[in-house]
Design a protein around this motif. Structure first.
Motif, PDB file in Angstrom:
ATOM      1  N   GLU A  26       1.904   4.264  -2.088  1.00  0.00           N
ATOM      2  CA  GLU A  26       2.414   3.554  -0.914  1.00  0.00           C
ATOM      3  C   GLU A  26       2.265   2.043  -1.092  1.00  0.00           C
ATOM      4  O   GLU A  26       3.182   1.279  -0.767  1.00  0.00           O
ATOM      5  CB  GLU A  26       1.672   4.003   0.345  1.00  0.00           C
ATOM      6  CG  GLU A  26       2.032   5.390   0.804  1.00  0.00           C
ATOM      7  CD  GLU A  26       1.166   5.874   1.964  1.00  0.00           C
ATOM      8  OE1 GLU A  26       0.304   5.097   2.469  1.00  0.00           O
ATOM      9  OE2 GLU A  26       1.339   7.039   2.360  1.00  0.00           O
ATOM     10  N   ASP A  27       1.119   1.614  -1.594  1.00  0.00           N
ATOM     11  CA  ASP A  27       0.891   0.187  -1.829  1.00  0.00           C
ATOM     12  C   ASP A  27       1.920  -0.374  -2.804  1.00  0.00           C
ATOM     13  O   ASP A  27       2.509  -1.430  -2.568  1.00  0.00           O
ATOM     14  CB  ASP A  27      -0.527  -0.044  -2.351  1.00  0.00           C
ATOM     15  CG  ASP A  27      -0.793  -1.513  -2.616  1.00  0.00           C
ATOM     16  OD1 ASP A  27      -0.670  -2.323  -1.674  1.00  0.00           O
ATOM     17  OD2 ASP A  27      -1.100  -1.853  -3.783  1.00  0.00           O
ATOM     18  N   GLU A  36      -2.116   6.658  -1.441  1.00  0.00           N
ATOM     19  CA  GLU A  36      -2.273   5.285  -0.934  1.00  0.00           C
ATOM     20  C   GLU A  36      -1.862   4.260  -1.996  1.00  0.00           C
ATOM     21  O   GLU A  36      -1.249   3.242  -1.672  1.00  0.00           O
ATOM     22  CB  GLU A  36      -3.713   5.038  -0.489  1.00  0.00           C
ATOM     23  CG  GLU A  36      -4.077   5.778   0.776  1.00  0.00           C
ATOM     24  CD  GLU A  36      -5.518   5.560   1.198  1.00  0.00           C
ATOM     25  OE1 GLU A  36      -6.210   4.701   0.599  1.00  0.00           O
ATOM     26  OE2 GLU A  36      -5.955   6.252   2.130  1.00  0.00           O
TER      27      GLU A  36
END
Length: 158
Positions: A147-148, A144
């Protein structure tokens, strides 16, 4: 190269899985530190991003990210341990100076016995196999965050 520092800086801010301590003195094995795992991951991630950077419309696509992350830790198996080095460059692609010298002796007909069969000299060592596992843990624990960074924080140079 810019990707390396951008991703490395981002991942450095994030704490991640620690490599297990191992009895180096007993077994002669020193696993990668968190920093070394992050560095290798970042170099491979950046290299895969660079390979796909030719198409501008593809730069921030989800498909590109998925393709970049797919098999990224398998690439770690191309690395070798360079025990003659003590810094983070001890994990690098290419044959170590030690094994290059030993191979040279073997090619000259010298019998070399280091306690490992010659056919295993080019196979991934315990450190490299563990590095792959640590890479997979980093990816799993910080997908995550990656991805951020990819969608919101990466700087794209054209």
């Amino acid at each position: 190269m810019f990707y390396v520092w951008s991703v490395l800086g981002f991942l450095h801010l994030v704490s991640f899985v620690r490599g297990d301590k191992f009895e180096e003195e007993k077994y002669g094995v020193k696993f990668a530190s968190e920093c070394e795992v992050c560095k290798v991951f970042t170099e491979e991630f950046s290299a895969k991003l660079e390979e796909s950077s030719k198409k501008h419309e593809y730069v921030k696509s989800e498909l590109r990210l998925i393709e970049t992350l797919e098999g990224i830790c398998d690439r770690v198996l191309q690395y070798n341990i360079h025990k003659e080095r003590s810094d983070s460059t001890r994990f690098a692609k290419g044959q170590s100076e030690t094994f290059r010298t030993l191979e040279g002796l073997v090619s000259k007909g010298v019998k070399v016995d280091i306690g490992i069969p010659h056919e295993l000299w080019d196979k991934p060592s315990a450190e490299i196999t563990q590095l792959k596992t640590q890479c997979e843990s980093l990816l799993e624990n910080h997908e995550e965050d990656i991805e951020d960074w990819y969608f919101n924080n990466q700087v794209i140079l054209f």
